[in-house]
Design a protein around this motif. Structure first.
Motif, PDB file in Angstrom:
ATOM      1  N   ILE A 118       0.835  -1.192   0.000  1.00 17.89           N
ATOM      2  CA  ILE A 118       0.000   0.000   0.000  1.00 17.89           C
ATOM      3  C   ILE A 118       0.876   1.251   0.000  1.00 17.89           C
ATOM      4  CG2 ILE A 118      -1.787   1.255   1.273  1.00 17.89           C
ATOM      5  CD1 ILE A 118      -2.679  -1.455   2.434  1.00 17.89           C
ATOM      6  N   GLY A 119       1.940   1.195   0.784  1.00 12.95           N
ATOM      7  CA  GLY A 119       2.869   2.326   0.841  1.00 12.95           C
ATOM      8  C   GLY A 119       3.563   2.580  -0.476  1.00 12.95           C
ATOM      9  N   LYS A 120       3.915   1.514  -1.169  1.00 12.64           N
ATOM     10  CA  LYS A 120       4.594   1.669  -2.463  1.00 12.64           C
ATOM     11  C   LYS A 120       3.698   2.389  -3.464  1.00 12.64           C
ATOM     12  CE  LYS A 120       7.228  -1.676  -3.881  1.00 12.64           C
ATOM     13  NZ  LYS A 120       8.546  -1.015  -4.070  1.00 12.64           N
ATOM     14  N   ALA A 121       2.410   2.032  -3.461  1.00 10.55           N
ATOM     15  CA  ALA A 121       1.465   2.696  -4.354  1.00 10.55           C
ATOM     16  C   ALA A 121       1.303   4.173  -3.976  1.00 10.55           C
ATOM     17  CB  ALA A 121       0.117   1.989  -4.310  1.00 10.55           C
ATOM     18  N   ALA A 122       1.287   4.442  -2.677  1.00 12.09           N
ATOM     19  CA  ALA A 122       1.134   5.826  -2.214  1.00 12.09           C
ATOM     20  C   ALA A 122       2.338   6.673  -2.589  1.00 12.09           C
ATOM     21  CB  ALA A 122       0.918   5.848  -0.703  1.00 12.09           C
ATOM     22  N   VAL A 123       3.522   6.126  -2.429  1.00 15.39           N
ATOM     23  CA  VAL A 123       4.740   6.865  -2.770  1.00 15.39           C
ATOM     24  C   VAL A 123       4.764   7.197  -4.259  1.00 15.39           C
ATOM     25  CG1 VAL A 123       7.256   6.701  -2.936  1.00 15.39           C
ATOM     26  CG2 VAL A 123       6.098   5.951  -0.850  1.00 15.39           C
ATOM     27  N   ALA A 124       4.315   6.247  -5.092  1.00 18.95           N
ATOM     28  CA  ALA A 124       4.312   6.470  -6.541  1.00 18.95           C
ATOM     29  C   ALA A 124       3.366   7.594  -6.940  1.00 18.95           C
ATOM     30  CB  ALA A 124       3.923   5.184  -7.267  1.00 18.95           C
ATOM     31  N   GLN A 290       4.435   1.296   9.065  1.00 20.33           N
ATOM     32  CA  GLN A 290       4.024   2.601   8.557  1.00 20.33           C
ATOM     33  C   GLN A 290       5.115   3.645   8.773  1.00 20.33           C
ATOM     34  OE1 GLN A 290       0.574   3.775   7.093  1.00 20.33           O
ATOM     35  NE2 GLN A 290       1.381   1.822   6.416  1.00 20.33           N
ATOM     36  N   LEU A 291       5.767   3.580   9.905  1.00 19.66           N
ATOM     37  CA  LEU A 291       6.784   4.585  10.223  1.00 19.66           C
ATOM     38  C   LEU A 291       8.126   4.323   9.548  1.00 19.66           C
ATOM     39  CD1 LEU A 291       4.588   5.468  12.239  1.00 19.66           C
ATOM     40  CD2 LEU A 291       6.430   6.084  13.800  1.00 19.66           C
ATOM     41  N   ALA A 297       8.694   9.328   7.405  1.00 22.51           N
ATOM     42  CA  ALA A 297       7.505   8.751   8.025  1.00 22.51           C
ATOM     43  C   ALA A 297       7.578   8.690   9.546  1.00 22.51           C
ATOM     44  CB  ALA A 297       7.262   7.349   7.468  1.00 22.51           C
ATOM     45  N   ASN A 298       8.772   8.727  10.117  1.00 25.65           N
ATOM     46  CA  ASN A 298       8.913   8.659  11.582  1.00 25.65           C
ATOM     47  C   ASN A 298       9.219  10.024  12.196  1.00 25.65           C
ATOM     48  OD1 ASN A 298      11.519   8.992  10.705  1.00 25.65           O
ATOM     49  ND2 ASN A 298      12.325   7.122  11.655  1.00 25.65           N
ATOM     50  N   ARG A 299       8.841  11.075  11.485  1.00 23.80           N
ATOM     51  CA  ARG A 299       9.038  12.439  11.975  1.00 23.80           C
ATOM     52  C   ARG A 299       7.684  13.143  12.074  1.00 23.80           C
ATOM     53  NH1 ARG A 299      13.592  13.863   7.389  1.00 23.80           N
ATOM     54  NH2 ARG A 299      15.214  12.422   8.106  1.00 23.80           N
ATOM     55  N   LEU A 300       7.653  14.215  12.838  1.00 24.71           N
ATOM     56  CA  LEU A 300       6.401  14.933  13.056  1.00 24.71           C
ATOM     57  C   LEU A 300       6.102  15.881  11.889  1.00 24.71           C
ATOM     58  CD1 LEU A 300       4.703  14.444  15.566  1.00 24.71           C
ATOM     59  CD2 LEU A 300       5.425  16.668  16.424  1.00 24.71           C
ATOM     60  N   GLY A 301       4.856  15.801  11.396  1.00 23.94           N
ATOM     61  CA  GLY A 301       4.427  16.698  10.325  1.00 23.94           C
ATOM     62  C   GLY A 301       3.376  17.695  10.759  1.00 23.94           C
ATOM     63  N   GLU A 302       2.739  17.445  11.914  1.00 24.30           N
ATOM     64  CA  GLU A 302       1.656  18.324  12.358  1.00 24.30           C
ATOM     65  C   GLU A 302       1.460  18.199  13.860  1.00 24.30           C
ATOM     66  OE1 GLU A 302      -3.208  18.907  11.715  1.00 24.30           O
ATOM     67  OE2 GLU A 302      -2.181  17.143  10.924  1.00 24.30           O
ATOM     68  N   PHE A 303       1.084  19.326  14.480  1.00 19.28           N
ATOM     69  CA  PHE A 303       0.617  19.343  15.865  1.00 19.28           C
ATOM     70  C   PHE A 303      -0.655  20.168  15.914  1.00 19.28           C
ATOM     71  CE2 PHE A 303       0.281  21.576  19.952  1.00 19.28           C
ATOM     72  CZ  PHE A 303       0.070  20.467  20.768  1.00 19.28           C
ATOM     73  N   LEU A 367       3.503   9.633   3.821  1.00 18.69           N
ATOM     74  CA  LEU A 367       2.599   9.314   4.934  1.00 18.69           C
ATOM     75  C   LEU A 367       2.083  10.594   5.571  1.00 18.69           C
ATOM     76  CD1 LEU A 367       1.540   6.976   6.832  1.00 18.69           C
ATOM     77  CD2 LEU A 367       3.495   7.533   8.306  1.00 18.69           C
ATOM     78  N   HIS A 368       0.840  10.576   6.024  1.00 22.72           N
ATOM     79  CA  HIS A 368       0.319  11.590   6.945  1.00 22.72           C
ATOM     80  C   HIS A 368      -0.724  10.872   7.793  1.00 22.72           C
ATOM     81  CE1 HIS A 368      -0.558  15.695   8.390  1.00 22.72           C
ATOM     82  NE2 HIS A 368      -1.785  15.193   8.573  1.00 22.72           N
ATOM     83  N   TRP A 369      -0.356  10.575   9.032  1.00 21.98           N
ATOM     84  CA  TRP A 369      -1.203   9.749   9.894  1.00 21.98           C
ATOM     85  C   TRP A 369      -1.452  10.492  11.194  1.00 21.98           C
ATOM     86  CZ3 TRP A 369       0.324   4.217  11.965  1.00 21.98           C
ATOM     87  CH2 TRP A 369      -0.800   3.644  12.573  1.00 21.98           C
ATOM     88  N   ASP A 370      -2.719  10.844  11.414  1.00 15.35           N
ATOM     89  CA  ASP A 370      -3.116  11.576  12.615  1.00 15.35           C
ATOM     90  C   ASP A 370      -3.363  10.618  13.767  1.00 15.35           C
ATOM     91  OD1 ASP A 370      -3.379  14.318  11.468  1.00 15.35           O
ATOM     92  OD2 ASP A 370      -4.872  13.323  10.217  1.00 15.35           O
TER      93      ASP A 370
END
Length: 400
Positions: A118-124, A290-291, A297-303, A367-370
């Protein structure tokens, strides 16, 4: 499910969201992509009709069904997962807006699929999001989304269909005579909160609850955003921090569903901006995969923080759109691992290229996972110069 009057109100509310989210006004002849799941067809038809009446060119696209997703992610060869049809880049580059209607028929159908596929498709397909982001920065594109109740959502949330619908109706103000007018009131109140936060010169934030003790560093040239029309409903006030300044432990007490997987009790430990340890009561292997989706993927994108006085949502809804805006008795905070939001850059958006994003610590990822924390909490801002002030306590922003 919804009456014709409720469908019309929902469509007009989505138009409020779309037109508020875009900095340039919509004009007849603009193209808006209308993406929808099968069960959301009644709302899709109402939105389509409204767009046509406004002179907009709607481009309807139905999302893959659950069985189609199983076939695609389960049976596709590597080349099929990453194949992009000719013309997609040009198509996305010519859009002026996107309305997404989320109505999943299943939340767990992909749980046996390797999440890396699933991740590979998302990255593409990340380039599509990059195109839309750049067009949004220039004011040529806006987007919004909502959910449409389904039996799968209601069951996962532990609610009846009537109870689930009732949460949607009250959260989106569909029981008001004029929902867009009510959203304008929320928008104006949120403007006061953002102005108050943006006037502070914050060095870092400390988030403390029973299971969380996290340092978040807003970073240079940042601004707080929220209630921008992007999500219906949306009550959160958020920013994309400098990922390099994240330290400590974050705990998500609220469960979530992602890519067909149920996850609960996620605990992330950050050191020097990186989630060096991942734990979960349920779905730990999935979280770990996922991370590692990509470098960011293992860093913060939003607070984000949500004031309980704004949000009427008081039940787990098994959908991030609602759950990240949970009001309840203590409001909520959430973090997202993965991609940041470029529009939280406080400078001239046209100057924010990849090099400047990197220099300022804006995270980049497919990735963007809340991940949501609804515990009683206190958020303390340490200002440059050393002074401290509590900005959020017991579910409320501490502004006047």
């Amino acid at each position: 499910m919804f009456t014709n009057d409720e469908l019309k109100k929902y469509a007009e509310t989505l138009w409020w969201g779309l037109s508020t989210a875009r900095t340039k006004p919509y004009v007849p002849g603009d193209f808006v992509l209308l993406r929808f799941d099968t069960d959301a067809l009644p709302l899709a038809e109402a939105v389509f009709d409204m767009l046509v009446e406004k002179g907009i060119n709607p481009v309807p696209r139905q999302n893959l069904t659950s069985n189609m997703e199983l076939s695609f992610y389960g049976k596709s060869a590597e080349e099929q997962l990453t194949a992009i049809p000719a013309g997609d880049k040009e198509f996305i580059g010519g859009l002026n807006g996107l309305i997404s209607l989320i109505a999943p028929a299943s939340l767990t159908h992909l749980q046996a699929i390797d999440s890396r596929r699933i991740g590979k498709a998302a990255v593409a397909r990340k380039f599509m999001r990059d195109i839309m982001e750049k067009r949004e920065q220039s004011g040529d594109f806006g987007w919004t989304l909502c959910i449409y109740p389904t039996p799968a959502l209601a069951e996962a949330a532990g609610l009846s269909m009537d109870e689930f619908k009732a949460q949607v109706v009250k959260a989106c103000y569909l029981d008001d005579d004029n929902p867009p007018a009510r959203w304008n009131e929320i928008f104006d109140e949120a403007q006061k909160v953002k102005a108050w936060l943006n006037a502070m010169d914050i060095e870092h934030l400390r988030i403390q609850s029973e299971d969380t003790d996290l340092i978040v560093t807003p970073g240079e040239q940042r601004r707080w955003l929220g209630v921008s029309g992007h999500n219906i409903p949306s009550f959160e006030i958020f920013l994309s921090p400098d990922w390099r300044g994240t330290e400590g432990v974050y705990y998500a007490d609220q469960p979530s569903f992602r890519s067909g997987n149920f996850v609960e009790g996620v605990r992330l430990t950050f050191e020097k901006g990186i989630a060096v340890k991942t734990e979960a009561k349920t779905g730990g292997d999935f979280v770990a995969k996922q991370l590692t989706l990509d470098e960011g993927a293992n860093r913060l994108g939003e607070f984000s923080l949500t004031d309980r006085r704004f949000s009427k949502i008081n039940a787990f809804m098994a959908n991030t759109l609602f759950d990240e805006n949970f009001g309840g008795p203590q409001g909520n905070c959430h973090v997202a691992v993965g991609a940041s939001y470029a529009d939280t850059f406080s400078g001239d958006q046209s100057t924010l290229d990849d090099a400047l994003k990197k220099a300022l610590g804006f995270n980049d990822s497919a990735l963007h996972w809340d991940l949501v924390n609804t515990q009683q909490k206190t958020v303390t801002a340490t200002l440059k110069g050393g002074a401290e002030t509590v900005i959020y306590k017991d579910g409320e922003f501490q502004y006047e």
